[in-house]
Design a protein around this motif. Structure first.
Motif, PDB file in Angstrom:
ATOM      1  N   ALA A 109      40.078   7.659  36.192  1.00  0.00           N
ATOM      2  CA  ALA A 109      40.717   8.893  36.645  1.00  0.00           C
ATOM      3  C   ALA A 109      41.973   8.513  37.402  1.00  0.00           C
ATOM      4  CB  ALA A 109      39.774   9.713  37.528  1.00  0.00           C
ATOM      5  N   HIS A 123      36.796  15.876  37.948  1.00  0.00           N
ATOM      6  CA  HIS A 123      35.846  14.937  37.338  1.00  0.00           C
ATOM      7  C   HIS A 123      35.594  15.224  35.860  1.00  0.00           C
ATOM      8  CE1 HIS A 123      33.344  18.402  38.490  1.00  0.00           C
ATOM      9  NE2 HIS A 123      32.575  18.062  37.468  1.00  0.00           N
ATOM     10  N   ILE A 177      35.834  15.220  31.921  1.00  0.00           N
ATOM     11  CA  ILE A 177      36.344  14.315  30.891  1.00  0.00           C
ATOM     12  C   ILE A 177      37.287  15.101  29.993  1.00  0.00           C
ATOM     13  CG2 ILE A 177      35.763  12.822  28.943  1.00  0.00           C
ATOM     14  CD1 ILE A 177      32.967  12.470  30.232  1.00  0.00           C
ATOM     15  N   MET A 215      39.195  11.052  32.945  1.00  0.00           N
ATOM     16  CA  MET A 215      38.919  12.291  33.673  1.00  0.00           C
ATOM     17  C   MET A 215      40.226  12.928  34.153  1.00  0.00           C
ATOM     18  SD  MET A 215      36.222  10.329  33.521  1.00  0.00           S
ATOM     19  CE  MET A 215      34.434  10.339  33.421  1.00  0.00           C
ATOM     20  N   GLY A 268      31.908  12.531  36.893  1.00  0.00           N
ATOM     21  CA  GLY A 268      32.099  13.042  35.538  1.00  0.00           C
ATOM     22  C   GLY A 268      31.205  12.388  34.519  1.00  0.00           C
TER      23      GLY A 268
END
Length: 513
Positions: free
Chosen positions: A77, A213, A215, A236, A451
């Motif tokens: 992320a 979070h 995807i 993410m 996530g």
């Protein structure tokens, strides 16, 4: 076995990629710098390609340090500086350099928005003031000065969204970045038709908003070749650097706040009520049910770097080594100076000021210089003046209803024990240092874990992984002394406000070429 999380932060001066284990232990760090362009007064731009190339280098550095890291990675992320105006065409190509958060060219457009809708209405709708820090005014500037590019704009992305797009080919936008655009109806989460119309925008030009979070896609084969990542790695949505730093510091509930000092200083105060104040910034936290009331000073670490680059002596240059940064180099000299800096008070408005002044015309001031003032007193005055700016934001937030019992300090400024102690003494509250966790990328990595379904919630993971390394307790006598100096700081700031505006008229600050 996949057991690694990758957090990426794309800041104002550098991109950082950090690998963590599932229990939050740091494994490797990669970092790469990029330039900032200031083509004219109040302008601040960066090349999106520079971000991308720096992210690629940073990821490769981190992967190289850990065996089989790409194959072991669960996902990544991205957090980033915010907010940013970045227009892309239908092929995903940037149409111009990005206008970053520091850019203040749209002050005239702020006044236009106020005249059209009213400052009170804008605040009531968005939860934030009309100011050129937010994107609404910048969008209107874009419409008025570069209409030919607006006509070609297919979509606008934020910094983290652009890097995610380069990784996955999927466009995304997180709630915190959406709030900082200054275009969203806070009550409904829907884009304000009135504000969009004033800026010549279509809601289709913004990606759907998704939680940090969530995807959004997988690393493509092309991106894998550029970064060294495994194709198919989850990506993410991510968030802004401030929410990620709040996670890193453990600022997830009212009472425990965080301050992130690097180029600038950002104060992050969690609250459950969604407190707003026109002198501060309000955004949703990545922790469900929590919001962040934010104070933001423009130049803190930047003031120290300015001093080093502009007024640094031969002795400072001779003491410099590659393993010592600007904070180490300068703050150790300030330690010999008593609180109060020998009567020198510093107003840290070297690039105007954001909260709570919101004054582009504000400028830096050393007040109280004499022939006896040593260089070290100027350095300490910078540390104290930036701490006074932090207190000004804290007092404003408290008046609005936010709580503060302990301040967690992260970022490059947290490396200075002297600076942390000054902040504790100025504020009158403990300043705690979390164990080094790699910065904002740690918060981004927690979003990956959530996530991927590896943790039940962010709050429990933060409680399990954030550890306090040191606490700086406030000294009662120094707090009283600093309170007197702070009152002088506030008076100077207020008394000079009209002079700052007059000076801008005398010397000229028109940003448009």
């Amino acid at each position: 076995m996949r057991d690694l999380l990758l957090g990426i932060d794309v800041g104002t001066t550098a991109a950082k990629a950090v690998l963590f284990t599932l229990d939050g232990r740091l494994q490797a760090i990669g970092q790469a710098d990029y330039p900032l362009a200031t083509p004219f007064l109040n302008a601040a731009e960066q090349s999106p390609e520079d971000w991308w190339q720096a992210v690629c280098r940073a990821i490769r550095q981190a992967l190289t340090a850990v065996p089989d890291a790409a194959d072991r990675m669960i996902g990544l992320a991205i957090s980033s500086q915010a907010p940013t105006l970045l227009p892309l065409d239908r092929n995903g190509q940037p149409l111009r350099p990005a206008l970053i958060w520091m850019d203040r060219r749209a002050d005239a457009q702020v006044e236009q928005l106020k005249q059209a809708l009213g400052a009170e209405t804008i605040f009531a709708v968005t939860g934030n003031r009309a100011d050129s820090f937010f994107l609404a005014a910048k969008f209107r500037w874009f419409q008025q000065h570069e209409a030919h590019l607006l006509a070609r704009t297919h979509q606008f992305l934020q910094v983290n969204g652009y890097i995610a797009y380069r990784l996955t080919g999927v466009s995304s936008l997180d709630p915190a970045h959406a709030a900082l655009m200054g275009l969203q109806d806070r009550a409904t989460g829907i884009w304000s038709r009135d504000l969009l119309a004033l800026c010549g925008l279509d809601p289709a030009q913004f990606p759907p908003i998704s939680a940090g979070h969530q995807i959004i896609g997988e690393v493509t084969a092309t991106a894998a070749l550029a970064t060294g990542l495994r194709p198919g790695t989850w990506v993410m949505t991510g968030s802004i650097d401030g929410t990620a730093a709040a996670l890193e510091a453990g600022a997830i509930a009212p009472g425990t706040a965080a301050e992130m000092t690097g180029t600038s200083t950002v104060l992050l105060m969690p609250n459950a009520q969604g407190i707003t104040d026109p002198a501060l910034i309000s955004i949703p936290h990545v922790v469900p049910g929590q919001h962040l009331l934010i104070g933001a000073a423009v130049a803190s670490g930047a003031a120290l770097k300015w001093f080093r680059d502009t007024l640094g002596s031969e002795e400072v240059a001779a003491a410099s080594r590659p393993d010592r940064d600007v904070f180490d180099l300068l703050t150790e000299q300030a330690e010999v100076v008593a609180p109060g800096s020998g009567g020198v008070v510093f107003l840290p408005y070297l690039l105007g000021e954001r909260s709570p002044l919101w004054l582009t015309e504000a400028r830096g001031v050393f007040f109280g210089l004499t022939l006896a003032t040593p260089r070290a007193a100027l350095i300490r005055a910078i540390l104290e003046g930036t701490s006074f700016a932090l207190r000004h934001n804290v007092e404003t937030a408290r008046a609005a209803g936010a709580e503060l019992h302990e301040l967690r300090s992260v970022g490059g400024g947290a490396k200075s024990a002297l600076w942390c102690q000054i902040k504790a003494d100025v504020l009158g509250v403990p300043v705690a240092l979390p164990q080094a966790a790699g910065g904002a990328p740690f918060g981004a990595a927690l979003l990956v874990a959530l996530g991927a379904g590896l943790i039940p919630d962010l709050a429990s993971m933060v409680r399990d992984t954030v550890r306090i390394e040191r606490v700086f307790e406030p000294n009662i006598q120094r707090h009283a002394r600093y309170s007197d100096i702070y009152a002088l700081y506030r008076d100077l700031s207020q008394h000079l406000r009209a002079d700052f505006i007059r000076a801008a008229a005398v010397f000229g600050t028109e940003p448009h070429p």
